[in-house]
Design a protein around this motif. Structure first.
Motif, PDB file in Angstrom:
ATOM      1  N   ARG A 314      43.574 -23.705   8.724  1.00 14.13           N
ATOM      2  CA  ARG A 314      42.731 -23.173   7.644  1.00 14.13           C
ATOM      3  C   ARG A 314      41.299 -23.687   7.753  1.00 14.13           C
ATOM      4  NH1 ARG A 314      41.321 -24.840   2.492  1.00 14.13           N
ATOM      5  NH2 ARG A 314      42.535 -26.746   2.718  1.00 14.13           N
ATOM      6  N   MET A 315      41.138 -24.977   7.994  1.00 15.85           N
ATOM      7  CA  MET A 315      39.814 -25.574   8.023  1.00 15.85           C
ATOM      8  C   MET A 315      38.970 -25.047   9.181  1.00 15.85           C
ATOM      9  SD  MET A 315      39.371 -27.522   5.446  1.00 15.85           S
ATOM     10  CE  MET A 315      37.915 -28.413   5.994  1.00 15.85           C
ATOM     11  N   ILE A 316      39.579 -24.834  10.322  1.00  9.97           N
ATOM     12  CA  ILE A 316      38.821 -24.453  11.507  1.00  9.97           C
ATOM     13  C   ILE A 316      38.463 -22.970  11.516  1.00  9.97           C
ATOM     14  CG2 ILE A 316      38.976 -24.249  14.034  1.00  9.97           C
ATOM     15  CD1 ILE A 316      40.514 -26.907  13.995  1.00  9.97           C
ATOM     16  N   THR A 317      39.306 -22.140  10.944  1.00  9.53           N
ATOM     17  CA  THR A 317      39.083 -20.690  11.025  1.00  9.53           C
ATOM     18  C   THR A 317      38.252 -20.115   9.877  1.00  9.53           C
ATOM     19  OG1 THR A 317      41.182 -20.271   9.856  1.00  9.53           O
ATOM     20  CG2 THR A 317      41.253 -20.362  12.260  1.00  9.53           C
ATOM     21  N   ARG A 318      38.054 -20.851   8.808  1.00 11.42           N
ATOM     22  CA  ARG A 318      37.436 -20.251   7.620  1.00 11.42           C
ATOM     23  C   ARG A 318      35.941 -19.962   7.772  1.00 11.42           C
ATOM     24  NH1 ARG A 318      37.454 -25.183   3.144  1.00 11.42           N
ATOM     25  NH2 ARG A 318      36.038 -26.599   4.260  1.00 11.42           N
ATOM     26  N   ASN A 319      35.256 -20.627   8.715  1.00 10.31           N
ATOM     27  CA  ASN A 319      33.807 -20.448   8.845  1.00 10.31           C
ATOM     28  C   ASN A 319      33.398 -19.650  10.081  1.00 10.31           C
ATOM     29  OD1 ASN A 319      33.124 -21.959   6.495  1.00 10.31           O
ATOM     30  ND2 ASN A 319      33.471 -23.866   7.621  1.00 10.31           N
ATOM     31  N   ILE A 320      34.334 -18.989  10.714  1.00  9.96           N
ATOM     32  CA  ILE A 320      34.014 -18.191  11.898  1.00  9.96           C
ATOM     33  C   ILE A 320      33.330 -16.889  11.481  1.00  9.96           C
ATOM     34  CG2 ILE A 320      34.969 -16.924  13.859  1.00  9.96           C
ATOM     35  CD1 ILE A 320      37.195 -18.989  13.983  1.00  9.96           C
ATOM     36  N   LYS A 321      32.132 -16.624  12.080  1.00  2.00           N
ATOM     37  CA  LYS A 321      31.385 -15.432  11.685  1.00  2.00           C
ATOM     38  C   LYS A 321      30.808 -14.655  12.869  1.00  2.00           C
ATOM     39  CE  LYS A 321      30.053 -17.540   7.286  1.00  2.00           C
ATOM     40  NZ  LYS A 321      28.943 -18.031   6.422  1.00  2.00           N
ATOM     41  N   SER A 322      30.962 -15.144  14.086  1.00  7.29           N
ATOM     42  CA  SER A 322      30.385 -14.486  15.256  1.00  7.29           C
ATOM     43  C   SER A 322      31.287 -14.702  16.464  1.00  7.29           C
ATOM     44  CB  SER A 322      28.993 -15.051  15.548  1.00  7.29           C
ATOM     45  OG  SER A 322      29.087 -16.420  15.930  1.00  7.29           O
ATOM     46  N   LYS A 323      30.973 -14.009  17.572  1.00  8.23           N
ATOM     47  CA  LYS A 323      31.750 -14.152  18.792  1.00  8.23           C
ATOM     48  C   LYS A 323      31.674 -15.584  19.318  1.00  8.23           C
ATOM     49  CE  LYS A 323      32.157 -12.398  23.530  1.00  8.23           C
ATOM     50  NZ  LYS A 323      31.623 -11.443  24.535  1.00  8.23           N
ATOM     51  N   LYS A 324      30.459 -16.135  19.325  1.00 12.20           N
ATOM     52  CA  LYS A 324      30.301 -17.515  19.792  1.00 12.20           C
ATOM     53  C   LYS A 324      31.024 -18.470  18.846  1.00 12.20           C
ATOM     54  CE  LYS A 324      26.530 -18.331  21.829  1.00 12.20           C
ATOM     55  NZ  LYS A 324      25.097 -18.566  22.179  1.00 12.20           N
ATOM     56  N   GLY A 325      30.930 -18.183  17.551  1.00 10.45           N
ATOM     57  CA  GLY A 325      31.645 -18.997  16.574  1.00 10.45           C
ATOM     58  C   GLY A 325      33.147 -18.891  16.761  1.00 10.45           C
ATOM     59  N   ALA A 326      33.610 -17.695  17.148  1.00 17.77           N
ATOM     60  CA  ALA A 326      35.038 -17.498  17.386  1.00 17.77           C
ATOM     61  C   ALA A 326      35.502 -18.338  18.573  1.00 17.77           C
ATOM     62  CB  ALA A 326      35.317 -16.021  17.644  1.00 17.77           C
ATOM     63  N   GLU A 327      34.684 -18.392  19.624  1.00 23.16           N
ATOM     64  CA  GLU A 327      35.051 -19.194  20.790  1.00 23.16           C
ATOM     65  C   GLU A 327      35.089 -20.682  20.443  1.00 23.16           C
ATOM     66  OE1 GLU A 327      32.621 -18.231  24.157  1.00 23.16           O
ATOM     67  OE2 GLU A 327      33.326 -16.162  24.260  1.00 23.16           O
ATOM     68  N   PHE A 328      34.108 -21.120  19.657  1.00 23.20           N
ATOM     69  CA  PHE A 328      34.137 -22.518  19.205  1.00 23.20           C
ATOM     70  C   PHE A 328      35.327 -22.757  18.265  1.00 23.20           C
ATOM     71  CE2 PHE A 328      29.562 -23.020  20.419  1.00 23.20           C
ATOM     72  CZ  PHE A 328      29.729 -24.166  21.191  1.00 23.20           C
ATOM     73  N   GLY A 329      35.663 -21.736  17.478  1.00 20.01           N
ATOM     74  CA  GLY A 329      36.810 -21.857  16.587  1.00 20.01           C
ATOM     75  C   GLY A 329      38.106 -22.030  17.362  1.00 20.01           C
ATOM     76  N   ILE A 330      38.278 -21.234  18.417  1.00 19.57           N
ATOM     77  CA  ILE A 330      39.470 -21.356  19.272  1.00 19.57           C
ATOM     78  C   ILE A 330      39.507 -22.737  19.921  1.00 19.57           C
ATOM     79  CG2 ILE A 330      40.540 -20.497  21.391  1.00 19.57           C
ATOM     80  CD1 ILE A 330      39.449 -17.695  20.619  1.00 19.57           C
ATOM     81  N   ALA A 331      38.343 -23.177  20.400  1.00 22.29           N
ATOM     82  CA  ALA A 331      38.262 -24.503  21.020  1.00 22.29           C
ATOM     83  C   ALA A 331      38.619 -25.603  20.028  1.00 22.29           C
ATOM     84  CB  ALA A 331      36.853 -24.730  21.578  1.00 22.29           C
ATOM     85  N   GLY A 332      38.051 -25.509  18.821  1.00 20.51           N
ATOM     86  CA  GLY A 332      38.336 -26.520  17.807  1.00 20.51           C
ATOM     87  C   GLY A 332      39.780 -26.482  17.356  1.00 20.51           C
ATOM     88  N   LEU A 333      40.333 -25.300  17.291  1.00 17.48           N
ATOM     89  CA  LEU A 333      41.714 -25.122  16.855  1.00 17.48           C
ATOM     90  C   LEU A 333      42.687 -25.830  17.794  1.00 17.48           C
ATOM     91  CD1 LEU A 333      43.096 -23.420  14.575  1.00 17.48           C
ATOM     92  CD2 LEU A 333      43.442 -21.650  16.293  1.00 17.48           C
ATOM     93  N   VAL A 334      42.580 -25.535  19.084  1.00 10.64           N
ATOM     94  CA  VAL A 334      43.516 -26.131  20.042  1.00 10.64           C
ATOM     95  C   VAL A 334      43.219 -27.618  20.240  1.00 10.64           C
ATOM     96  CG1 VAL A 334      42.212 -25.652  22.165  1.00 10.64           C
ATOM     97  CG2 VAL A 334      44.719 -25.665  22.216  1.00 10.64           C
ATOM     98  N   SER A 335      41.957 -28.021  20.114  1.00  9.77           N
ATOM     99  CA  SER A 335      41.604 -29.437  20.228  1.00  9.77           C
ATOM    100  C   SER A 335      42.264 -30.240  19.114  1.00  9.77           C
ATOM    101  CB  SER A 335      40.085 -29.625  20.168  1.00  9.77           C
ATOM    102  OG  SER A 335      39.445 -29.023  21.270  1.00  9.77           O
ATOM    103  N   ALA A 336      42.125 -29.740  17.875  1.00  8.13           N
ATOM    104  CA  ALA A 336      42.718 -30.440  16.737  1.00  8.13           C
ATOM    105  C   ALA A 336      44.233 -30.496  16.855  1.00  8.13           C
ATOM    106  CB  ALA A 336      42.314 -29.742  15.441  1.00  8.13           C
ATOM    107  N   ALA A 337      44.820 -29.386  17.333  1.00  8.99           N
ATOM    108  CA  ALA A 337      46.275 -29.354  17.483  1.00  8.99           C
ATOM    109  C   ALA A 337      46.737 -30.339  18.548  1.00  8.99           C
ATOM    110  CB  ALA A 337      46.736 -27.945  17.829  1.00  8.99           C
ATOM    111  N   ASP A 338      45.973 -30.472  19.637  1.00  9.93           N
ATOM    112  CA  ASP A 338      46.373 -31.401  20.688  1.00  9.93           C
ATOM    113  C   ASP A 338      46.212 -32.849  20.237  1.00  9.93           C
ATOM    114  OD1 ASP A 338      47.142 -31.571  23.656  1.00  9.93           O
ATOM    115  OD2 ASP A 338      45.481 -32.975  23.497  1.00  9.93           O
ATOM    116  N   ILE A 339      45.125 -33.135  19.511  1.00  8.61           N
ATOM    117  CA  ILE A 339      44.938 -34.485  18.986  1.00  8.61           C
ATOM    118  C   ILE A 339      46.076 -34.842  18.031  1.00  8.61           C
ATOM    119  CG2 ILE A 339      43.461 -35.914  17.503  1.00  8.61           C
ATOM    120  CD1 ILE A 339      41.073 -34.339  18.659  1.00  8.61           C
ATOM    121  N   ALA A 340      46.518 -33.844  17.268  1.00  8.82           N
ATOM    122  CA  ALA A 340      47.581 -34.087  16.289  1.00  8.82           C
ATOM    123  C   ALA A 340      48.952 -34.207  16.926  1.00  8.82           C
ATOM    124  CB  ALA A 340      47.592 -32.965  15.253  1.00  8.82           C
TER     125      ALA A 340
END
Length: 441
Positions: A314-340
């Motif tokens: 929820r936290m990582i996907t709520r502020n995505i507004k552009s293609k570049k933001g989407a790519e950073f969102g995917i990166a942040g999503l899997v990064s957070a999941a791997d850290i967890a």
């Protein structure tokens, strides 16, 4: 396992993992001795906290969640790999395989290129085997031996091996992380490989330069002979050949242990009793890591059940507004999941479907989204001191995983290259109706 609080998730669910990191790393930083807080004690305390949380559930239910997650096939397989890796390393070392292999390396390579060569070998083996763990198990004893005969820090040797292992694990066609990324993003193996390779190649080249510069002043005197016996090197060659042929890692390790033992018996290095003792001692060196990996699996199950993963999504996907933001969102999503989760395959499987939805909505090429998933997960997996890769390398080298982090050049550079690739829109794609559209550099 779903969160009973709805889809909003719960940040507090990560408390056990936070406590573990603070206890293990914090105590080491305060005392300048990372053995102050034993890894297994820190994870045991974190496990207790995980079971005491969420009073809305009965203790029996939480124990059930914990044990089912700890007993997940991936977790148990990892624990068994640790144990068998210890057996192989112990038997091979006792019959002289490490010494012969190291001496061969010292004889063939200039001392200031030993780490460069070790990184390249690690890249080749892991991309062929499709497993970072198998690569680390095969090369760690050799890295330890090289460090022992030079002025190169053991932690640097282990980080070099882990870096090479993560390079191949991230690119291999038979890697479980590659398969998971490709399947969840609905793209092709070869296409994902091309994109992934273009992104991480600069990181590998820079790593080679750094290793060459760092070890240039640590040259060992090569005067005199470095005796080695080809027969004693055969167990390592056998393990590598079997792994490259696609043999299951468990078969590889058991076969390698038996092979090393037979050679030791035939050349007189072992009697049957001493062979069994060496096997047992090797297993015992890795028992702690097997236990830690099982307990981490249980903690991750509790975190997911209590809503921690939902919170991240929820936290990582709520502020995505552009293609570049989407790519950073995917990166942040899997990064957070791997850290967890401390498991790059599980992190990709958890976040892959959501990453696909984000990619489709914002026009991210599936080859790029698959690469981002695999690369960022691999980046963090090669850095985390409680991840299987650093734990295995640290266990085999009898050092702290935190000391390896200090030399984790390739995983860090891989992450930096991925961030740059997002910022500059690299590589460029020529969109066609063909799913395997060309890539414009």
């Amino acid at each position: 396992m779903s969160n009973h609080e709805g889809t909003k998730g719960n940040l507090l669910a990560f408390l056990p993992l936070i406590v573990f990191v603070v206890l293990f790393i914090g105590s080491g930083m305060l005392t300048n001795d990372f053995s102050t807080m034993p890894l297994n004690v820190a994870i045991l305390i974190a496990s207790a906290i995980a079971l005491l949380m969420n009073r809305k559930e009965t203790f029996s239910k939480k124990v059930d969640v914990f044990t089912k997650s700890a007993g997940h096939p991936n977790i148990i397989l990892m624990a068994v790999i640790f144990i068998l890796a210890g057996a192989f390393a112990g038997v091979a070392k006792g019959m002289g395989a490490v010494e012969s292999t190291v001496n061969l390396g010292l004889s063939l390579l200039p001392a200031n290129l030993l780490m460069v060569g070790l990184f390249v070998i690690g890249c080749f083996i892991s991309i062929s085997m499709g497993t970072s763990m198998g690569t680390i198990v095969a090369l760690a004893p050799i890295g330890v031996g090289i460090a022992g005969q030079t002025e190169i820090p053991v932690a640097l040797a282990m980080a070099t091996i882990v870096g090479g292992a993560m390079f191949g694990d991230n690119l291999s066609m038979i890697s479980d992380t590659t398969i998971a990324a490709v399947r969840t993003q609905h793209t092709k193996m070869k296409d994902k490989f091309k994109v992934n390779f273009l992104i991480v190649l600069p990181a590998a080249l820079i790593t080679l330069v750094i290793l060459g510069v760092l070890t240039r002043g640590n040259a060992v005197e090569l005067a005199g002979d470095y005796p080695y016996d080809w027969v004693k090197i055969l167990p390592y060659l056998g393990v590598l050949v079997a792994a490259l042929a696609g043999t299951h890692v468990l078969v590889v390790l058991v076969g390698g242990t038996i092979f090393a033992g037979v050679i030791g018996l035939l050349d007189g290095s072992y009697q049957m009793s001493s062979l069994l003792q060496a096997t047992a001692e090797g297993i015992m060196t890795m028992e702690d890591l097997a236990i830690v990996s099982i307990l981490i699996g249980g903690i991750i199950g509790i975190i997911q059940y209590n809503g921690g993963i939902d919170y991240l999504l929820r936290m990582i996907t709520r502020n995505i507004k552009s293609k570049k933001g989407a790519e950073f969102g995917i990166a942040g999503l899997v990064s957070a999941a791997d850290i967890a989760t401390a498991n790059n395959t599980i992190a990709i499987i958890i976040t892959g479907p959501l990453a696909k939805s984000i990619a489709d909505e914002y026009g991210v090429d599936p080859r790029k989204s698959a690469s981002l998933l695999d690369t960022f997960a691999g980046c963090w997996q090669g850095i985390l001191p409680y991840g299987a890769q650093l734990l295995a390398a640290a266990g085999l080298a009898a050092i702290s995983p935190v000391s390896i982090m200090l030399y984790s050049f390739y995983p860090v550079l891989m992450g930096i290259c991925c961030v740059i690739a997002i910022l500059i829109g690299y590589p460029k794609f020529k969109r066609t109706d063909d799913a395997s559209a060309s890539i414009s550099k």
